[in-house]
Design a protein around this motif. Structure first.
Motif, PDB file in Angstrom:
ATOM      1  N   ARG A  85      55.242  27.086  50.908  1.00 29.18           N
ATOM      2  CA  ARG A  85      55.306  27.318  52.334  1.00 29.18           C
ATOM      3  C   ARG A  85      56.391  28.355  52.653  1.00 29.18           C
ATOM      4  NH1 ARG A  85      57.921  26.000  56.137  1.00 29.18           N
ATOM      5  NH2 ARG A  85      57.011  25.912  58.210  1.00 29.18           N
ATOM      6  N   MET A  89      55.205  31.726  54.551  1.00 27.70           N
ATOM      7  CA  MET A  89      55.328  31.770  56.010  1.00 27.70           C
ATOM      8  C   MET A  89      55.536  33.155  56.608  1.00 27.70           C
ATOM      9  SD  MET A  89      54.702  29.493  58.219  1.00 27.70           S
ATOM     10  CE  MET A  89      55.851  29.344  59.584  1.00 27.70           C
ATOM     11  N   PRO A  90      56.486  33.971  56.101  1.00 30.07           N
ATOM     12  CA  PRO A  90      56.676  35.287  56.737  1.00 30.07           C
ATOM     13  C   PRO A  90      55.401  36.123  56.703  1.00 30.07           C
ATOM     14  CG  PRO A  90      58.459  34.816  55.177  1.00 30.07           C
ATOM     15  CD  PRO A  90      57.419  33.751  54.988  1.00 30.07           C
ATOM     16  N   GLU A  93      52.796  34.742  59.189  1.00 32.52           N
ATOM     17  CA  GLU A  93      53.083  35.121  60.582  1.00 32.52           C
ATOM     18  C   GLU A  93      52.538  36.506  60.897  1.00 32.52           C
ATOM     19  OE1 GLU A  93      57.148  34.504  62.096  1.00 32.52           O
ATOM     20  OE2 GLU A  93      57.422  33.242  60.328  1.00 32.52           O
ATOM     21  N   LEU A 119      48.880  28.254  61.393  1.00 33.03           N
ATOM     22  CA  LEU A 119      49.335  28.978  62.581  1.00 33.03           C
ATOM     23  C   LEU A 119      48.137  29.040  63.510  1.00 33.03           C
ATOM     24  CD1 LEU A 119      51.507  31.785  60.957  1.00 33.03           C
ATOM     25  CD2 LEU A 119      52.202  29.552  61.826  1.00 33.03           C
ATOM     26  N   SER A 120      48.291  28.464  64.689  1.00 31.07           N
ATOM     27  CA  SER A 120      47.143  28.257  65.562  1.00 31.07           C
ATOM     28  C   SER A 120      47.030  29.309  66.642  1.00 31.07           C
ATOM     29  CB  SER A 120      47.242  26.907  66.251  1.00 31.07           C
ATOM     30  OG  SER A 120      46.628  25.958  65.443  1.00 31.07           O
ATOM     31  N   ARG A 122      45.876  29.563  70.379  1.00 33.93           N
ATOM     32  CA  ARG A 122      45.469  28.755  71.524  1.00 33.93           C
ATOM     33  C   ARG A 122      44.196  29.356  72.097  1.00 33.93           C
ATOM     34  NH1 ARG A 122      51.470  28.689  73.881  1.00 33.93           N
ATOM     35  NH2 ARG A 122      51.554  30.436  72.441  1.00 33.93           N
TER      36      ARG A 122
ATOM     37  N   MET B  89      55.925  24.837  67.419  1.00 35.47           N
ATOM     38  CA  MET B  89      55.581  26.015  66.622  1.00 35.47           C
ATOM     39  C   MET B  89      54.892  27.141  67.386  1.00 35.47           C
ATOM     40  SD  MET B  89      56.490  26.860  63.639  1.00 35.47           S
ATOM     41  CE  MET B  89      55.225  27.609  62.577  1.00 35.47           C
ATOM     42  N   PRO B  90      53.849  26.858  68.201  1.00 35.43           N
ATOM     43  CA  PRO B  90      53.193  27.991  68.892  1.00 35.43           C
ATOM     44  C   PRO B  90      54.180  28.741  69.789  1.00 35.43           C
ATOM     45  CG  PRO B  90      51.888  25.970  69.116  1.00 35.43           C
ATOM     46  CD  PRO B  90      53.196  25.575  68.498  1.00 35.43           C
ATOM     47  N   VAL B  91      55.047  27.993  70.480  1.00 33.27           N
ATOM     48  CA  VAL B  91      56.034  28.615  71.367  1.00 33.27           C
ATOM     49  C   VAL B  91      57.069  29.392  70.550  1.00 33.27           C
ATOM     50  CG1 VAL B  91      57.786  28.148  73.120  1.00 33.27           C
ATOM     51  CG2 VAL B  91      55.704  26.753  73.042  1.00 33.27           C
ATOM     52  N   GLU B  93      56.641  30.818  67.688  1.00 31.05           N
ATOM     53  CA  GLU B  93      56.051  32.062  67.177  1.00 31.05           C
ATOM     54  C   GLU B  93      56.131  33.167  68.228  1.00 31.05           C
ATOM     55  OE1 GLU B  93      52.151  31.847  65.198  1.00 31.05           O
ATOM     56  OE2 GLU B  93      52.506  29.697  65.143  1.00 31.05           O
ATOM     57  N   ASP B  94      55.804  32.821  69.479  1.00 25.71           N
ATOM     58  CA  ASP B  94      55.873  33.818  70.557  1.00 25.71           C
ATOM     59  C   ASP B  94      57.312  34.275  70.769  1.00 25.71           C
ATOM     60  OD1 ASP B  94      53.172  33.589  70.876  1.00 25.71           O
ATOM     61  OD2 ASP B  94      53.269  32.278  72.623  1.00 25.71           O
ATOM     62  N   HIS B  96      59.790  34.233  68.643  1.00 25.87           N
ATOM     63  CA  HIS B  96      60.218  35.032  67.503  1.00 25.87           C
ATOM     64  C   HIS B  96      59.672  36.457  67.580  1.00 25.87           C
ATOM     65  CE1 HIS B  96      60.016  35.985  62.989  1.00 25.87           C
ATOM     66  NE2 HIS B  96      61.257  36.137  63.363  1.00 25.87           N
ATOM     67  N   ARG B 118      62.229  27.219  60.747  1.00 26.55           N
ATOM     68  CA  ARG B 118      62.912  28.509  60.871  1.00 26.55           C
ATOM     69  C   ARG B 118      61.889  29.619  60.734  1.00 26.55           C
ATOM     70  NH1 ARG B 118      65.809  30.045  55.639  1.00 26.55           N
ATOM     71  NH2 ARG B 118      63.611  30.128  55.140  1.00 26.55           N
ATOM     72  N   LEU B 119      61.808  30.472  61.722  1.00 26.73           N
ATOM     73  CA  LEU B 119      60.997  31.683  61.593  1.00 26.73           C
ATOM     74  C   LEU B 119      61.981  32.811  61.313  1.00 26.73           C
ATOM     75  CD1 LEU B 119      58.403  31.149  64.469  1.00 26.73           C
ATOM     76  CD2 LEU B 119      58.242  30.550  62.053  1.00 26.73           C
ATOM     77  N   SER B 120      61.809  33.453  60.165  1.00 28.35           N
ATOM     78  CA  SER B 120      62.827  34.395  59.698  1.00 28.35           C
ATOM     79  C   SER B 120      62.469  35.829  59.980  1.00 28.35           C
ATOM     80  CB  SER B 120      63.016  34.251  58.192  1.00 28.35           C
ATOM     81  OG  SER B 120      63.997  33.293  57.953  1.00 28.35           O
TER      82      SER B 120
END
Lengths: 260, 260
Positions: A85, A89-90, A93, A119-120, A122, B89-91, B93-94, B96, B118-120
């Motif tokens: 994971r 992840m990066p 994204e 990663l969803s 909406r 997570m969805p929030v 991502e936005d 970040h 953590r979103l890096s």
């Protein structure tokens, strides 16, 4: 191993207690736990108390019980799920930002795909997966990729078993499935149009570990029939290569990932 | 609870076995485990075998042991970490994508901030946190937010303890820390400039659960001194509100989140 009067080990009972909890039942009472774990109420109370002391369970203010963050912390630090994971992840994204559809990472566990990350989008196409959810391997694009690269004995055992048909497109007979697996191995991509949910198409590619073995699958879920599926393949293949590189360049993960 | 000859419970020993593994030591041999968990080698072998059967541990092809995906699956399905992460997570991502800096979600566990997500940003400012990592609460922006909203007895106990100074900016004396906590409660945001790493500024805001109680902190890490920190506050506050709404609109999480 210490055993109860009934001959069961303590750990078997603990596993039944911990397995009572899921996203639909995040909290339970002690008597609820006793019933679901098929334990005498006094035994359930004793186990719950010790698990609370260790941090594996927590009490809510309303005296209900839930899984403790300690369990989550242990699993997130050390399991193969955590390492994968972290590497993926990066890249996921970026992929999600570009393709704008549900983007998922999964590993094989037996004959199922276990989804490590999602990663969803909406308002996107219908997607029946939640994080840590499972799907039967033969009925989703990720599972087809993971089975196509599994050891031969795993493939044969799956092909010999009775496979559930979810829609009229599910590849549930051995001949269809066998030729699909061969096709996925040669093309390097699996496209599952309506295998489990009508109207949703999964597109999956393999992620390879440092020894070239397939350790995971990366997939997107797009609405069927809008011609989008083929357009995602290049982006998916590029992302899978980036993740493989991240795994291979991380020598500490070598030994850890080769059996996935 | 079943106990060994030494009077220890089986679960205490199992906890020591599972605690041997972390990101730096993802795999170990059985004798390695015996040594680290301070167990007789025969006992360690028995425990490892039973934990492998249950799926809490797995064997690698090289006969090493690692944590099993079953542990990760249990924790990801049911713990408060999982529910929060799912809502956030969805929030995140936005957020970040907009702020372009490390974006993190944490909860309080004792006097520490435990980071759930953590979103890096590759090539961003220095960030010492990994997922499931912990930082002392008094030395990071998220921890300051979580302590500022913790029960009074938790705050008093922390203020009475000896607090480590990581840099000359760490608020390690009780008077400074007490006024910082009051300030964070009234302003609704914590800014930690070089509290733990020189050159990195954390900016954190509280996330509230359905009963208005603070259940988590959301933060970003930006390079110190480039004037970026204040610019992120509005985006952080808006994101925290979105996550709070997602938590409050999810009635199943009500009971589960009120004690966080």
């Amino acid at each position: 191993m210490a055993r109860s009067n009934s001959g069961e080990s303590v750990l078997t009972r603990v596993d039944r207690v911990l397995s009572c909890f899921d996203a639909d039942n995040p909290t339970r009472t002690a008597s609820d736990i006793a019933r679901h774990a098929r334990l005498p109420i006094a035994t359930a109370h004793r186990l719950v108390n010790e698990l609370v002391t260790l941090g594996y369970l927590e009490r809510t203010p309303g005296r209900r019980i839930r899984l403790g963050v300690r369990l989550w912390e242990l699993a997130s630090r050390g399991s193969r799920a955590a390492g994968l994971r972290e590497a993926a992840m990066p890249v996921m994204e970026d992929l999600h930002a570009v393709v704008g559809h549900h983007t998922q990472l999964s590993v094989r566990d037996g004959f199922e795909a276990l989804f490590l990350e999602r990663l969803s989008t909406r308002g996107g196409s219908r997607n029946i997966i939640r994080v840590a959810g499972r799907l039967p391997a033969h009925a989703c694009s990720s599972g087809i990729v993971l089975i196509a690269h599994a050891p031969a004995e795993v493939q044969e055992e799956l092909l010999a078993s009775r496979l559930k048909r979810y829609t009229d497109r599910t590849p549930a007979d051995p001949t269809t499935l066998r030729s699909l697996l061969a096709d996925v191995r040669s093309r390097g991509v699996a496209v599952a149009d309506g295998f489990i949910t009508p109207g949703a198409t999964g597109v999956a590619v393999p992620i390879r570990g440092p020894q070239e073995d397939v350790v995971a699958a990366l997939n997107v879920v797009v609405p069927s029939g809008d011609g989008n599926a083929p357009a995602q393949i290049s982006a998916l293949l590029a992302a899978a290569r980036s993740i493989s590189r991240a795994l291979g360049l991380h020598p500490r993960l070598d030994a850890d990932l080769t059996s996935m």
